[in-house]
Write an enzyme that holds these catalytic residues in place. Structure first.
Site, mmCIF file in Angstrom:
data_model
loop_
_atom_site.group_PDB
_atom_site.id
_atom_site.type_symbol
_atom_site.label_atom_id
_atom_site.label_comp_id
_atom_site.label_asym_id
_atom_site.label_seq_id
_atom_site.Cartn_x
_atom_site.Cartn_y
_atom_site.Cartn_z
ATOM 1 C CB THR A 133 -24.959 -41.667 69.185
ATOM 2 O OG1 THR A 133 -25.323 -41.889 67.832
ATOM 3 C CG2 THR A 133 -23.558 -41.063 69.210
ATOM 4 C CG ASP A 134 -26.331 -45.613 65.658
ATOM 5 O OD1 ASP A 134 -26.237 -44.360 65.689
ATOM 6 O OD2 ASP A 134 -27.173 -46.212 64.961
ATOM 7 C CD GLU A 135 -24.907 -39.935 64.162
ATOM 8 O OE1 GLU A 135 -24.035 -39.097 63.911
ATOM 9 O OE2 GLU A 135 -26.119 -39.728 64.019
ATOM 10 C CE1 TYR A 158 -24.286 -35.956 69.056
ATOM 11 C CE2 TYR A 158 -24.366 -37.564 67.274
ATOM 12 C CZ TYR A 158 -24.738 -37.158 68.547
ATOM 13 O OH TYR A 158 -25.564 -37.946 69.311
ATOM 14 C CE LYS A 162 -23.347 -38.660 72.891
ATOM 15 N NZ LYS A 162 -24.019 -38.189 74.123
HETATM 16 P P1 NAD Z 1 -31.555 -32.850 72.371
HETATM 17 O O1 NAD Z 1 -30.641 -31.983 71.589
HETATM 18 O O2 NAD Z 1 -32.998 -32.900 72.003
HETATM 19 O O3 NAD Z 1 -31.488 -32.444 73.925
HETATM 20 C C1 NAD Z 1 -30.286 -32.175 74.582
HETATM 21 C C2 NAD Z 1 -30.624 -31.509 75.922
HETATM 22 O O4 NAD Z 1 -29.394 -31.273 76.632
HETATM 23 C C3 NAD Z 1 -31.321 -30.148 75.793
HETATM 24 O O5 NAD Z 1 -32.390 -30.077 76.696
HETATM 25 C C4 NAD Z 1 -30.230 -29.144 76.149
HETATM 26 O O6 NAD Z 1 -30.724 -27.950 76.723
HETATM 27 C C5 NAD Z 1 -29.403 -29.943 77.144
HETATM 28 N N1 NAD Z 1 -28.020 -29.490 77.261
HETATM 29 C C6 NAD Z 1 -27.158 -29.192 76.235
HETATM 30 N N2 NAD Z 1 -25.976 -28.795 76.748
HETATM 31 C C7 NAD Z 1 -26.072 -28.857 78.100
HETATM 32 C C8 NAD Z 1 -25.175 -28.595 79.163
HETATM 33 N N3 NAD Z 1 -23.930 -28.166 78.944
HETATM 34 N N4 NAD Z 1 -25.607 -28.771 80.441
HETATM 35 C C9 NAD Z 1 -26.878 -29.180 80.690
HETATM 36 N N5 NAD Z 1 -27.773 -29.429 79.714
HETATM 37 C C10 NAD Z 1 -27.381 -29.284 78.434
HETATM 38 O O7 NAD Z 1 -30.900 -34.299 72.333
HETATM 39 P P2 NAD Z 1 -31.589 -35.741 72.299
HETATM 40 O O8 NAD Z 1 -31.893 -36.104 70.900
HETATM 41 O O9 NAD Z 1 -32.649 -35.800 73.329
HETATM 42 O O10 NAD Z 1 -30.362 -36.646 72.761
HETATM 43 C C11 NAD Z 1 -30.112 -36.911 74.133
HETATM 44 C C12 NAD Z 1 -28.870 -37.763 74.255
HETATM 45 O O11 NAD Z 1 -29.052 -38.982 73.559
HETATM 46 C C13 NAD Z 1 -27.622 -37.117 73.649
HETATM 47 O O12 NAD Z 1 -26.515 -37.415 74.455
HETATM 48 C C14 NAD Z 1 -27.476 -37.782 72.279
HETATM 49 O O13 NAD Z 1 -26.125 -37.835 71.887
HETATM 50 C C15 NAD Z 1 -28.022 -39.170 72.587
HETATM 51 N N6 NAD Z 1 -28.623 -39.886 71.439
HETATM 52 C C16 NAD Z 1 -29.591 -39.285 70.683
HETATM 53 C C17 NAD Z 1 -30.181 -40.005 69.630
HETATM 54 C C18 NAD Z 1 -31.266 -39.407 68.774
HETATM 55 O O14 NAD Z 1 -31.647 -40.013 67.781
HETATM 56 N N7 NAD Z 1 -31.805 -38.250 69.113
HETATM 57 C C19 NAD Z 1 -29.762 -41.307 69.378
HETATM 58 C C20 NAD Z 1 -28.762 -41.877 70.172
HETATM 59 C C21 NAD Z 1 -28.218 -41.155 71.217
HETATM 60 O O1 TDX Z 2 -33.409 -32.167 56.063
HETATM 61 C C1 TDX Z 2 -32.852 -33.268 56.200
HETATM 62 N N1 TDX Z 2 -32.770 -34.100 55.122
HETATM 63 C C2 TDX Z 2 -32.154 -35.315 55.154
HETATM 64 O O2 TDX Z 2 -32.099 -36.032 54.143
HETATM 65 C C3 TDX Z 2 -32.285 -33.712 57.459
HETATM 66 C C4 TDX Z 2 -32.351 -32.841 58.682
HETATM 67 C C5 TDX Z 2 -31.672 -34.947 57.479
HETATM 68 N N2 TDX Z 2 -31.586 -35.721 56.367
HETATM 69 C C6 TDX Z 2 -30.930 -37.045 56.452
HETATM 70 C C7 TDX Z 2 -29.561 -37.064 57.091
HETATM 71 C C8 TDX Z 2 -29.518 -38.407 57.780
HETATM 72 O O3 TDX Z 2 -29.074 -39.407 56.891
HETATM 73 O O4 TDX Z 2 -31.754 -37.841 57.294
HETATM 74 C C9 TDX Z 2 -30.969 -38.686 58.145
HETATM 75 C C10 TDX Z 2 -31.307 -38.383 59.595
HETATM 76 O O5 TDX Z 2 -30.799 -37.091 59.872
HETATM 77 P P1 TDX Z 2 -30.871 -36.425 61.344
HETATM 78 O O6 TDX Z 2 -32.293 -36.397 61.772
HETATM 79 O O7 TDX Z 2 -30.106 -35.161 61.296
HETATM 80 O O8 TDX Z 2 -30.158 -37.532 62.239
HETATM 81 P P2 TDX Z 2 -28.690 -38.213 62.193
HETATM 82 O O9 TDX Z 2 -27.702 -37.327 61.546
HETATM 83 O O10 TDX Z 2 -28.849 -39.586 61.630
HETATM 84 O O11 TDX Z 2 -28.369 -38.286 63.778
HETATM 85 C C11 TDX Z 2 -29.395 -38.670 64.708
HETATM 86 O O12 TDX Z 2 -29.274 -40.000 65.123
HETATM 87 C C12 TDX Z 2 -28.192 -40.337 65.962
HETATM 88 C C13 TDX Z 2 -29.392 -37.755 65.948
HETATM 89 O O13 TDX Z 2 -29.499 -36.397 65.532
HETATM 90 C C14 TDX Z 2 -28.148 -37.963 66.781
HETATM 91 O O14 TDX Z 2 -28.204 -37.169 67.957
HETATM 92 C C15 TDX Z 2 -28.087 -39.420 67.167
HETATM 93 O O15 TDX Z 2 -26.895 -39.676 67.864
#
Ligand code: NAD
Ligand code: TDX
Length: 358
Positions: A133-135, A158, A162
């Site tokens: 992630t960019d975080e 988190y 990561k």
């Molecule tokens: P998500 O939470 O929707 O899904 C995570 C999945 O991993 C789930 O299916 C869960 O059951 C599985 N999991 C959790 N722990 C596990 C374990 N110990 N063994 C096997 N499976 C396990 O997450 P997502 O949003 O799809 O993110 C996927 C990946 O991409 C993550 O590594 C996250 O850090 C990264 N990422 C997400 C975003 C975003 O905006 N969602 C952005 C950048 C990077």
């Molecule tokens: O109810 C809400 N109200 C609100 O203002 C929620 C759930 C979030 N927010 C804000 C917080 C953040 O600034 O919105 C923005 C986005 O929030 P999230 O959806 O929780 O995402 P974020 O914290 O930015 O992280 C996401 O992007 C990077 C993913 O969850 C991560 O897994 C990924 O790495």
């Protein structure tokens, strides 16, 4: 037919990636622990595909990993399994440390053992892609962008977990020669995202007449990428990326959170009008900010465009419309994945910290 092991394939990005890789002609093994965020409903449309196989298990289970690798002989691993929600990491960091750090470490260790015993040419072409992630880069001021050389500065449990996993992946490349790749991506949105995240939470709450809680004053900025664009980028990096390298992936879509929520309300006003001059915007409320809320994320994605020719196809407007329509048309999925697990409640105020720390 090349076999991929995708971890976390029942989550948001993982399930979209499983579908995309099957379409690209890969055989896919999906290893997922089925946490609250992982749901078989998200891969129901592919469960009978003869090129798809699901394994219920944990990336921290070394014995299971050894068995899967020996049996399936994958030509690559894409690691998406993780605890992914920042708010939950504030309330209960333990699972983040266990899966994101220990889990990634065990997966790396089992992969190294497997890779060292591969023969030519499978050994040369094998890749381990770690999805991050960019975080990990921290929080930006109003100016500037994250590049691949921005120093790490994670600020939530988190992002710290990561960041640790990214360091371990790089260490396995430099120390043992394991051919690894890392991608750092901005915020994704699209179908099958668990409704704790901003965009699906707002769509579902709006539609159900609930308040739309914007943290702080809504001016924090995120850089949004449509999930299918991310999946395409991941396969590009997996197939063409240089081992040991990192690639930033972003959508060139910086928006304040308030802009995002207002855009969702406007789309819903068009698609499901409330009538009598009422708007979904009336449901927006401002609530206590997230502790340690990162101000702004923005990705410079020039490297992946220059070296691999990838750029996003979807604009924020087209991607958001597709997403809203998907959630309106797939309320069965929302019901199934939230039932007994999550009731759209506020998370992450840090006032109910859980976990043993053991
Ligand atoms: P998500 O939470 O929707 O899904 C995570 C999945 O991993 C789930 O299916 C869960 O059951 C599985 N999991 C959790 N722990 C596990 C374990 N110990 N063994 C096997 N499976 C396990 O997450 P997502 O949003 O799809 O993110 C996927 C990946 O991409 C993550 O590594 C996250 O850090 C990264 N990422 C997400 C975003 C975003 O905006 N969602 C952005 C950048 C990077
Ligand atoms: O109810 C809400 N109200 C609100 O203002 C929620 C759930 C979030 N927010 C804000 C917080 C953040 O600034 O919105 C923005 C986005 O929030 P999230 O959806 O929780 O995402 P974020 O914290 O930015 O992280 C996401 O992007 C990077 C993913 O969850 C991560 O897994 C990924 O790495």
């Amino acid at each position: 037919m090349r076999t991929l092991l995708i971890t976390g394939g029942c989550g948001f990005i993982g399930s979209n990636l499983v579908r995309y890789c099957l379409k690209q002609g890969y055989r896919v093994i999906n290893l997922d622990k089925l946490t609250y965020a992982g749901n078989l409903a998200s891969v129901r449309d592919v469960e009978n595909n003869p090129s798809y196989n699901f394994v219920h298990g944990d990336i921290a289970d070394t014995d299971l990993l050894r068995k899967i690798l020996a049996k399936e002989q994958p030509s690559g691993i894409l690691n998406l399994a993780a605890e992914s929600h920042v708010d939950r990491s504030i309330d209960a960091p333990d699972d983040f440390i266990q899966t994101n750090i220990m889990g990634t470490y065990r997966l790396l260790k089992a992969t190294l053992e497997y890779w060292e015993n591969l023969d030519h040419p499978a050994k040369e072409t094998f890749r381990f892609l770690h999805v991050s992630t960019d975080e990990v880069f921290g929080s930006l001021d109003p100016e500037g962008y994250f590049t691949e050389t921005t120093p790490y500065n994670p600020r939530s449990p988190y992002s710290a977990s990561k960041a640790s996993s990214d360091h371990l992946v790089r260490a396995f490349f430099h120390t043992y020669g394991l051919p690894t790749l890392i991608t750092n991506c901005s915020n994704n949105y699209g179908p099958y995202q668990f409704p704790e995240k901003l965009i699906p939470l707002m769509i579902i709450s709006a539609f159900n007449g609930k308040p739309l809680p914007v943290y702080g004053d809504g001016s924090n900025i995120r850089d949004w990428l449509y999930v299918e664009d991310h999946c395409e980028a991941l396969v590009e990096v997996f197939e063409k990326g240089r081992p040991g390298e990192t690639y930033n992936i972003g959508g060139h879509n910086e928006k304040t959170n308030l802009e995002v929520v207002q855009a969702l309300c406007d789309l819903l006003d068009d698609l499901r009008p409330k009538g009598y001059n009422a708007s979904y915007r009336d449901q927006i409320i401002f609530v206590t900010d997230r502790p340690g809320h990162d101000r702004r994320y923005a990705i410079n994605a020039e490297k992946i465009q220059r070296e691999l020719g990838w750029k996003p196809k979807e604009s924020f407007e087209t991607g958001l419309e597709k997403t809203v329509k998907w959630y309106l048309d797939n309320q069965w999925w929302v019901k199934e994945v939230t039932q007994g697990k999550y009731n759209l409640e506020r998370l992450g105020l840090g006032n109910r910290r859980e976990g043993t720390g053991k």
